[in-house]
Structures are given as structure tokens and as C-alpha cells.
Scaffold this motif. Sequence first.
Motif, short mmCIF file in Angstrom:
data_model
loop_
_atom_site.label_atom_id
_atom_site.label_comp_id
_atom_site.label_asym_id
_atom_site.label_seq_id
_atom_site.Cartn_x
_atom_site.Cartn_y
_atom_site.Cartn_z
N LEU A 82 39.78 24.30 -51.03
CA LEU A 82 38.98 23.58 -50.05
C LEU A 82 39.67 22.27 -49.65
O LEU A 82 40.49 21.73 -50.39
N PRO A 83 39.36 21.76 -48.46
CA PRO A 83 40.01 20.52 -47.99
C PRO A 83 39.72 19.33 -48.90
O PRO A 83 38.67 19.24 -49.52
N SER A 84 40.68 18.43 -48.94
CA SER A 84 40.53 17.18 -49.68
C SER A 84 41.15 16.06 -48.86
O SER A 84 41.74 16.29 -47.80
N ALA A 85 41.04 14.84 -49.35
CA ALA A 85 41.59 13.70 -48.62
C ALA A 85 43.11 13.82 -48.48
O ALA A 85 43.69 13.40 -47.48
N ARG A 86 43.77 14.39 -49.49
CA ARG A 86 45.23 14.50 -49.47
C ARG A 86 45.70 15.76 -48.75
O ARG A 86 46.77 15.76 -48.16
N SER A 87 44.94 16.83 -48.84
CA SER A 87 45.30 18.10 -48.21
C SER A 87 44.11 18.61 -47.43
O SER A 87 43.25 19.31 -47.98
N PRO A 88 44.00 18.26 -46.16
CA PRO A 88 42.78 18.54 -45.40
C PRO A 88 42.65 19.96 -44.87
O PRO A 88 41.68 20.26 -44.17
N THR A 89 43.60 20.84 -45.17
CA THR A 89 43.51 22.21 -44.66
C THR A 89 42.71 23.10 -45.61
O THR A 89 42.51 22.77 -46.78
N LEU A 90 42.28 24.21 -45.07
CA LEU A 90 41.55 25.23 -45.83
C LEU A 90 42.56 26.35 -46.13
O LEU A 90 43.06 27.00 -45.21
N ASP A 91 42.88 26.56 -47.42
CA ASP A 91 44.00 27.42 -47.78
C ASP A 91 43.53 28.68 -48.49
O ASP A 91 42.84 28.60 -49.51
N VAL A 92 43.93 29.83 -47.96
CA VAL A 92 43.68 31.12 -48.60
C VAL A 92 44.99 31.53 -49.27
O VAL A 92 45.97 31.86 -48.59
N LEU A 93 45.03 31.52 -50.60
CA LEU A 93 46.28 31.65 -51.34
C LEU A 93 46.24 32.80 -52.33
O LEU A 93 45.17 33.22 -52.78
N HIS A 94 47.43 33.28 -52.68
CA HIS A 94 47.59 34.23 -53.77
C HIS A 94 48.94 33.96 -54.44
O HIS A 94 49.79 33.26 -53.89
N TYR A 95 49.12 34.52 -55.62
CA TYR A 95 50.34 34.29 -56.39
C TYR A 95 51.31 35.44 -56.14
O TYR A 95 50.95 36.61 -56.33
N ASP A 96 52.52 35.12 -55.71
CA ASP A 96 53.50 36.16 -55.39
C ASP A 96 54.48 36.44 -56.53
O ASP A 96 55.48 37.13 -56.33
N GLY A 97 54.21 35.92 -57.71
CA GLY A 97 55.10 36.08 -58.84
C GLY A 97 55.93 34.86 -59.14
O GLY A 97 56.44 34.70 -60.25
N ARG A 98 56.06 33.94 -58.15
CA ARG A 98 56.82 32.71 -58.36
C ARG A 98 56.04 31.47 -57.98
O ARG A 98 56.17 30.43 -58.59
N GLN A 99 55.21 31.59 -56.96
CA GLN A 99 54.45 30.43 -56.49
C GLN A 99 53.22 30.92 -55.74
O GLN A 99 53.05 32.11 -55.48
N PHE A 100 52.35 29.96 -55.39
CA PHE A 100 51.15 30.28 -54.63
C PHE A 100 51.47 30.18 -53.14
O PHE A 100 51.93 29.15 -52.66
N VAL A 101 51.23 31.27 -52.44
CA VAL A 101 51.52 31.35 -51.01
C VAL A 101 50.28 31.88 -50.30
O VAL A 101 49.37 32.43 -50.93
N GLY A 102 50.26 31.71 -48.99
CA GLY A 102 49.12 32.22 -48.23
C GLY A 102 49.05 31.60 -46.86
O GLY A 102 50.07 31.22 -46.26
#
Length: 490
Positions: A82-102
Amino acid sequence: MRETLRTRMGWLHGWAGFVVGLLAVCIFMTGTLSVFDTEITRWMQPENQVPAYTPLTDTALDAASSLIHEQQVRGVSVFLTLPSARSPTLDVLHYDGRQFVGTLLDPRTGMPIPVRATMGGTFFFSFHYTLLEGTTGTRIVNIAGVILLVAIGSGIVIHIRALVPDIVRLRLSAARLRGWLDAHLLVSVLFLPFTIMIIYTGVLVNAGLILPAIPLANLFVHEKPPTTPASGTKAAPGVPPPLPPLAPLLATARHSLQGRDAGFILFSPDRLSVYASDASGPFLTRDHADFRLPDGRLLGMTTTPGRIAHTMQVMHGLHYARFATPGLRWLYFVSGLCATAMIGSGLVLFLMKRRSRSGHRIGFRVAESLTISTLTGLPVSALAFLWCNRMLPTSMAGRNRMEIGCFLGAWILCAGHASLCTSGRRMNMAWRPQLRLIALLGGGLPVLDALTGSRAVYSLPAIHAAIDGTGLLVAVIVLYIRGRLKGDGE
């Protein structure tokens, strides 16, 4: 007896400090950058121009729900940040084996934001936390932290008797050895409480990895939210039903979490869990409200009670500093840089004291080349990482790997250059060109930013001014240091 103790502590302080210091500089420097990992990511994704405190709309939440359902139908396990003061975007993420992407969604409209692929500031956190070696790297970091605490303790024993006179009579312009020692003592004493706190809490965060018999695992807080079912696995058989409207659930969760904002939402076949934000306060918890699917009925709250649990949550909160205001975050950053300078100056002192009697030995030259590679090679690599991010085509496949390759490649080149120079006992020939390269890359950040992300500079001036200005400041400092290097004895 007392002199014997100080002598023995001096040996312990010197060797323990040097052996672990090379690794500690890397850990502290990348950890310091991790204080602003989110801001670095935004700098490295200039396409994301959503301003801070942009209100989250029901339209955006509905769009996120639809995207999540599509991913679940495909068998991909995702979570929603969910958005925050530092990262205001709404992110739909999953783990690809190395990092969280989406996918990053605009919190006003729910439209996807087409940003370039990058590890961003998360790379520095991963390096700080694991040395890019997973659990094994985390164990190494923890062991290094314990040894560093021993080195600090022995240093206190050595210098406690003459500490005040040495600080009062600061002699930076005296003989080089005396000046380096006074600088080492100054940054050590002024930032000693912070250094001890950050090392102690850092070791405690993953103490279960080096002391597995201690039953504290359930009290530890994961830095990245785990997904349910396990990330990268197929969801339960059958087509999952559509999600209920998220806006009412967030309002109910906020009340259940005693007014704390929500940070992220995890999804499983029969429920969703709304977790409290890490920025809610100094207690870094994983308290969450659970809702049944598909009707969205509140099932209850999950918390970790008890004084021990609360103590551990405070330790995690102090180390990660997710609750910190911008001013406190800058204090963490400056303190981290000074702690890094304390360790780096200690490495230089260790070599200076032994150069006259051991400078001709191969082992000493190897130690000196490693020191140069660490103190100058790592900043060069970090800046090269930022430059690579902006220079590579935005649509290029495998950009993440290329950025990491650029970081490691620059570091290897710096290490090779330092090794060649020190093998001929030409230390300044290693220091000066690499310091000049740091100044060039750091001082060039504002120009690079203006040429490759001008719209972002205009729309998000604070973030870009802070990172570009820090690059300029680093350039000024290293040029001053380079000017002070004279003769072949350094």
C-alpha cells in the motif's frame, strides 16, 4: 598489569579490527545507503513521478483487486504493498526467485506506471544484509558484527585513559600517523553510541542463524513479507473467486490495528491479511487483521504479546528505522557514514603502523591492495551502479543483471588496479586515480540526472536534489583527500 592488558587489547583491537574491518566497511557503507533505499529506487525509476502523500482512491484499489485476481487465476502468488509517504504507489508484487517484482499502479487512477526494471535501492540492502549470498551471507554478516563489537570494546580499553586529552587536542595537521589517529578517535567517540546500537541490533535481528538453539525465531520480523502460499508456487486447485472491495476492509483493519496505517496485504485461498505498516512506530511488528474470503468478514487480529516480543520489536525498529522522519533518517545516514569512516581510518592506521617493518612483504601488499579496493573501489562501484541504471536502454532485457554486473565489474577493475600498483609499492598510484574516478562519477550525477530524467527532477525535486547533492559532496570530499596525499609513503 594494566600496561600488559592494554598491550594485549591493542593486539586484539588491531588484528580483529583489520580482519573484519574490510568486510565491515562494505556492510556499513551499503547499510548507510539502505537508509534511503526507497528514495534511491525512485531516483533509479524516473518514470515514476507520483508525488508523496497522493491520496489512495477506491478506483485504484479496485484496479489492484482485478490485477491480483488475474494473477491468482494464472497461479501466481502475489501481495499488495500500500502507498506510504516514501513510496506513494500501489504495488502488486511477487517473488521471482531473486527479488520482488511486479506492477506499480497510480494510487489516483489505478493505471500501471511503466517503469524500467531495476533492483534500485533494494540492491544495497541485499548486499548489506546478505552479501548477495543468501543465508550463508547473513551468517557471515552476523559473525562479523560480533567480532566488530569485540574490536570496539578493546579499543575503548586502549584509549579510555587518554581519550579526553586526545579529543581536546585534535591534531589533524600534525604528523600523518597522529592526524589519522586523532581523526579515528574523533569519529569513534562522537558516534560510538550509534555504532554500538546499530551493530548490536543488527546482530540480534538474525541471532538465530548463528545461535540456533535460542528460541527467538518466532519473535523475529521478516524484512520482506512472505507470501502465502509460498512465493513462486502454484495456487490451490480451482479458480479463486474475485476479491471483495478492499477499501472497507482497510478501514476495518485500521480500527482493529488501533489506528495504525496498513502496510501490505497478503492473500491465501481462504483469507486475506492486512498488516500494520513498518512506519507506524518504533515497534516493528507483524500485527495483522485477517478477513475471510470471499465475503470479507473479519476473522480477528494476530499479534505477538509479551515483553520479550516487544523488546525484540523495538530492536528491529531501531535497526531498520522504518518509522524515522526525514530528519532522523538523515541522522542515521550521517552517523552511518561516520561509522564507516571510523572503520576505514582504522584500516589505514593498521597499515601505516606496520609499513616500515613489513612493507616489503607480499602479505602486506595484499592487505594494502584489499584496503584500497574496499575504501575506494566500493564507492566507485556504487556510483557506477547508478550510472549504469541511467545509461542502459529502459526496455533492455535483463537490465537488473546488467546493473549488478556493472557494479561487480567496476569493483573487480578497481581491485585489479590496486593490486598492480601495490605490487610495485606505488600506493599513491592506486589511491589517486580511484579517488579521481569517485569525484568524476559523483560530481557528474547532477548532469546525468538532468540529461536522463529531467521531468522527474522537476516533479520530485527533493529526492533528486538529495541524491545529486550527496554525489557532489562526495566529489568535493574525495578531491580534498586526494590533494592531501603526497609522497610515496601513503
